[in-house]
Design a protein around this motif. Structure first.
Motif, PDB file in Angstrom:
ATOM      1  N   ALA A 103       5.102 -13.387  17.281  1.00 48.18           N
ATOM      2  CA  ALA A 103       5.767 -14.549  16.674  1.00 48.18           C
ATOM      3  C   ALA A 103       7.124 -14.124  16.109  1.00 48.18           C
ATOM      4  O   ALA A 103       8.129 -14.836  16.265  1.00 48.18           O
ATOM      5  CB  ALA A 103       4.891 -15.135  15.572  1.00 48.18           C
ATOM      6  N   SER A 116       1.795 -15.341  20.634  1.00 48.59           N
ATOM      7  CA  SER A 116       2.259 -15.666  19.282  1.00 48.59           C
ATOM      8  C   SER A 116       1.478 -16.825  18.667  1.00 48.59           C
ATOM      9  O   SER A 116       1.563 -17.064  17.469  1.00 48.59           O
ATOM     10  CB  SER A 116       3.754 -15.963  19.293  1.00 48.59           C
ATOM     11  OG  SER A 116       4.002 -17.200  19.911  1.00 48.59           O
ATOM     12  N   ILE A 133      10.924 -15.442  17.195  1.00 52.03           N
ATOM     13  CA  ILE A 133      11.945 -15.886  16.227  1.00 52.03           C
ATOM     14  C   ILE A 133      13.228 -15.076  16.397  1.00 52.03           C
ATOM     15  O   ILE A 133      14.340 -15.618  16.426  1.00 52.03           O
ATOM     16  CB  ILE A 133      11.408 -15.729  14.777  1.00 52.03           C
ATOM     17  CG1 ILE A 133      10.220 -16.659  14.540  1.00 52.03           C
ATOM     18  CG2 ILE A 133      12.499 -15.977  13.745  1.00 52.03           C
ATOM     19  CD1 ILE A 133      10.557 -18.133  14.555  1.00 52.03           C
ATOM     20  N   TYR A 141       3.672 -18.528  12.807  1.00 57.06           N
ATOM     21  CA  TYR A 141       5.044 -18.917  12.470  1.00 57.06           C
ATOM     22  C   TYR A 141       5.134 -19.419  11.028  1.00 57.06           C
ATOM     23  O   TYR A 141       6.103 -19.155  10.327  1.00 57.06           O
ATOM     24  CB  TYR A 141       5.538 -20.003  13.438  1.00 57.06           C
ATOM     25  CG  TYR A 141       5.705 -19.488  14.848  1.00 57.06           C
ATOM     26  CD1 TYR A 141       6.881 -18.860  15.240  1.00 57.06           C
ATOM     27  CD2 TYR A 141       4.676 -19.603  15.779  1.00 57.06           C
ATOM     28  CE1 TYR A 141       7.030 -18.364  16.525  1.00 57.06           C
ATOM     29  CE2 TYR A 141       4.810 -19.112  17.061  1.00 57.06           C
ATOM     30  CZ  TYR A 141       5.990 -18.487  17.429  1.00 57.06           C
ATOM     31  OH  TYR A 141       6.138 -17.989  18.691  1.00 57.06           O
TER      32      TYR A 141
END
Lengths: 303, 479
Positions: free
Chosen positions: A280, A48, A284, A68
């Motif tokens: 990523a 990520s 999350i 991100y």
């Protein structure tokens, strides 16, 4: 003294042997757990932080938190996140309340009748998701679906509704299907949990003058709390991971109104080959699931 | 106590992460089922302009004089993954082709696996990432050249094009198989022009046949709109559908929109998307306003064909020769209830329709094993170039050859008349093969999302501009 020392030594050997056996029994499972859970998880987090794509001539480029940061500017991701939360916040309470209600109604029925009900509610769970989806798709069909047919027949609607092709309805159709495929397991678990509630406690409360509602709320509900907690966590995770229905029914459309984070991860990774970005999103999503699960644990414990 | 809490939280994170890490695996990670009988004939690929398929009259003389073809004693086991290109998705047909190959090359074992257009890409991509890519794959340039080839995953097949048979391939097909750096990542076998079709009985009942030239399969934009209105006025509420639930069959929606007022989808250099023309905007506005045409975000091309076949729709924008000869549910060329299906060129205002099409052939993945690469090339050479074999190979695709010297493929078969009709009236109208523009995967998604937004009332000019902006951003990133 010598005898006592020998005994201690023997027991240590025994403990060591049992421990070794225990680990050996665990080993096959651990291999799968490490290979298919821990390592992919680490790779997921690691990738990520890279701009990673498919190709012989491509190299992963470290971009730190770039993926991100991009996520929070990506309107499609934000919409997918919102849709995912709508699905979770609607389907989890509804599934829990409905399955508890059904279970309360049927758990005292005779064996064969109870089994019949359990089979009926569990059927969508054991039926292949593709088969279930195809049937629902037919029912929602814009041109000859049964919902439009019945709706027009009884005068509820004037003209056909494009259930899966209209932003106003598509997500709710997904939630409805998810609901039918999610209630089977909770009902079976609740029936079992309610059946295991100690009858002496219920009888004692009856002697003390408790009414049905009080019996449920003060006696049964606390006793089935572990089951409720399990159902909440599993339903939450399943709702967060809603993917197959989306892929088979709407591909995230119309106009991203049924995009979920899981589907968007799939689309980003497998259609656009943006592995880092997709991972990523996965991280999350995992954080949200973990947080929500932790909150559920906390609340259930306080209760 | 705190430790336990931390442990519980940690475990739940592991559980959640592991689930997301494996997410999508249901569909993406399973390997293609061997022997799957997936014969969906709705193709998604589109080709470039192709000259007449049945011109020049010599018999097929296609000797593959490549190095690979020399090795009859070559020994290898290779895998072929094939998308459902006509009967190349049917195991019985493909097995017979492989059996023919093995008669000449008994030491090369070919294991075939059948993909479908829903999950095929995911299966191939997952295999590539897992280092298990097939040796051979059968599909079109948008995948073999613009996607996997551009990513350096395919073997250059220039040597096959250097053969006599390779030199005969139509120039437009040849260039579609070539990457921007001059390497060939696809060796073509067959091609087809995608068109549209109407339910002739419904048109006759609506007195709408007067608006089209049934003999030449043509109509003007003005007459097309009159015909749709007439069919709608006759009581057929759903005449046609601009399907847009996904990318399946999306060449049909692009073709109707691009042809209606003679516009383009990309530039001629295949470097940028140019769909935001006044003509395309006018076409979309016209279709949106037209009675009987639905912008339907709940169906894709395959589902539109089903609705056309079962009589729900009076026309299909997702048609080709394979659909016309399909007799799965009714006699070829008829709907499920026996109505006559008439294939048509897309309407155009200047009388010059440009059809989207498909070019299909083979690509070889570079798996680092030269023996397997040679064996794969030998297979391609046999299937596509061997004069005793190539006709059967093309016939299995139910499409048309990519070389003018191959003629009369379908002579003597029950589909000969239909195939002749298509090669005479449709193949010459094949337009530019633009599906090799960088960022194609993103552009396709942007396209059907744009149609969805227009279908729900979005401003056409704004939505088309958004499409072009996003598609070109993807094209820029892909270059």
């Amino acid at each position: 003294m010598a005898r006592s020392s020998t005994v201690t030594s023997r027991s240590k050997v025994l403990v060591r042997r049992e421990t070794r056996s225990a680990y050996l029994f665990l080993l096959p499972n651990m291999i799968f757990f490490v290979g298919f859970v821990v390592i992919p998880m680490i790779l997921c987090i690691y990738t990520s932080f890279f701009d990673s794509t498919m190709g012989n001539d491509t190299k992963d480029v470290f971009i730190g938190f770039g993926n991100y940061v991009e996520l929070w500017k990506d309107q499609i991701f934000l919409r997918a996140l919102k849709n995912t939360f709508v699905i979770v916040l609607v389907s989890v309470p509804v599934v829990c309340v409905f399955s508890l209600w059904v279970s309360s109604a049927i758990y005292r029925l005779r064996g064969s009748i109870l089994s019949t009900f359990r089979c009926i509610f569990y059927l969508p769970v054991v039926t292949g998701s593709v088969a279930v989806t195809v049937v629902w798709k037919w029912m929602f069909n814009n041109y000859y679906g049964i919902f439009n047919y019945v709706g027009k027949g009884v005068g509820l609607i004037d003209k056909n509704i494009n259930w899966l092709g209209d932003e106003k309805f598509a997500l709710w159709c997904i939630i409805l299907i998810l609901f039918t495929t999610s209630i089977g397991q909770p009902i079976v678990l609740y029936v079992s949990a309610l059946g295991n509630v100690d009858t002496s406690l219920v009888e004692a409360s009856e002697v003390d003058g408790a009414n049905s509602f009080q019996q449920f709320w003060k006696i049964k509900w606390p006793l089935i709390m572990p089951t409720t907690l399990y159902i909440l966590v599993i339903t939450t995770i399943n709702s967060f991971q809603c993917f197959a229905l989306i892929q088979l029914l709407t591909s995230g459309g119309p106009n991203h109104s049924t995009d979920t984070v899981m589907y968007y991860i799939y689309y980003t990774a497998f259609k656009l080959y943006r592995y880092g970005y997709g991972n990523a999103m996965g991280v999350i999503l995992a954080i949200f699931i973990a947080l929500l699960s932790a909150v559920q644990f906390k609340l259930a414990k306080e209760k | 106590m705190k430790k336990k809490r931390m442990l519980a939280l940690g475990l739940s994170i592991i559980m959640a992460l592991s689930l997301t890490a494996c997410g999508g695996g249901d569909n993406a990670e399973k390997q293609p089922a061997q022997e799957t009988q997936e014969t969906q004939k709705t193709q998604e690929a589109e080709p470039e302009a192709a000259p007449e398929a049945d011109t020049a009259g010599d018999t097929a003389e296609a000797e593959g004089e490549t190095e690979a073809a020399e090795g009859t004693d070559l020994s290898a086991a290779i895998t072929l993954w094939t998308y459902p290109i006509g009967n190349w998705g049917d195991s019985a047909t493909v097995e017979s082709l492989v059996a023919s190959f093995n008669q000449k090359y008994p030491n090369i074992t070919v294991t075939v696996e059948y993909l479908d257009y829903t999950n095929g890409d995911d299966q191939v991509n997952t295999a590539i990432e897992g280092g298990q890519a097939p040796d051979l794959v059968m599909e079109g340039p948008e995948r073999l050249v613009a996607n996997w080839g551009a990513r350096g995953l395919m073997v250059d097949l220039s040597d096959l094009f250097a053969s006599e048979a390779g030199g005969e391939i139509y120039e437009s097909v040849n260039s579609a198989c070539k990457s921007s750096d001059g390497k060939y990542y696809e060796y073509p076998l067959c091609m087809v022009a995608h068109c549209m079709a109407i339910n002739q009985n419904m048109f006759e009942a609506a007195d709408a046949m007067q608006y089209l030239d049934a003999e030449n399969h043509t109509w003007t934009t003005e007459n097309f709109l009159k015909a749709v209105q007439a069919v709608y006025d006759s009581g057929q509420e759903n005449v046609g559908a601009i399907y847009c639930s996904g990318q399946g069959g999306d060449q049909g929606t692009r073709a109707i929109i691009n042809n209606l007022y003679s516009s383009t989808f990309t530039n001629a250099e295949h470097t940028a998307y140019t769909a935001d023309t006044a003509e395309n905007i006018k076409a979309l506005e016209t279709l949106y306003a037209q009675d009987g045409i639905n912008f339907d975000a709940s169906i894709n091309g395959g589902e539109e064909i089903t609705l056309f076949r079962n009589g729900t729709l009076a026309m299909s924008f997702c048609w080709n020769a394979a659909q016309q000869i399909n007799s799965d549910n009714a006699a070829a060329g008829t709907t499920n209830n026996g109505d006559t299906i008439l294939p048509m060129l897309f309407p155009s205002d200047d009388g010059k329709t440009e059809l989207c099409g498909g070019i299909w052939g083979f690509g070889v993945f570079d798996n680092g094993d030269q023996t397997k690469i040679d064996a794969a090339k030998t297979f391609i050479d046999f299937i596509c170039n061997d004069p005793d074999q190539v006709n059967e190979s093309v016939k299995a695709s139910t499409y048309f050859p990519v070389r003018p010297t191959l003629t009369g493929i379908y002579d003597g078969t029950e589909t000969a008349d239909t195939m002749n009709t298509f090669s005479t009236y449709f193949m010459p109208s094949m337009g530019d093969y633009y599906q090799v523009v960088p960022g194609w995967a993103e552009a396709r998604t942007e396209w059907w999302n744009m149609l969805q937004r227009i279908g729900t009332g979005g401003d056409v000019a704004t939505e088309v501009a958004t499409f072009v902006e996003n598609a070109n951003a993807a094209a820029g990133a892909g270059q």
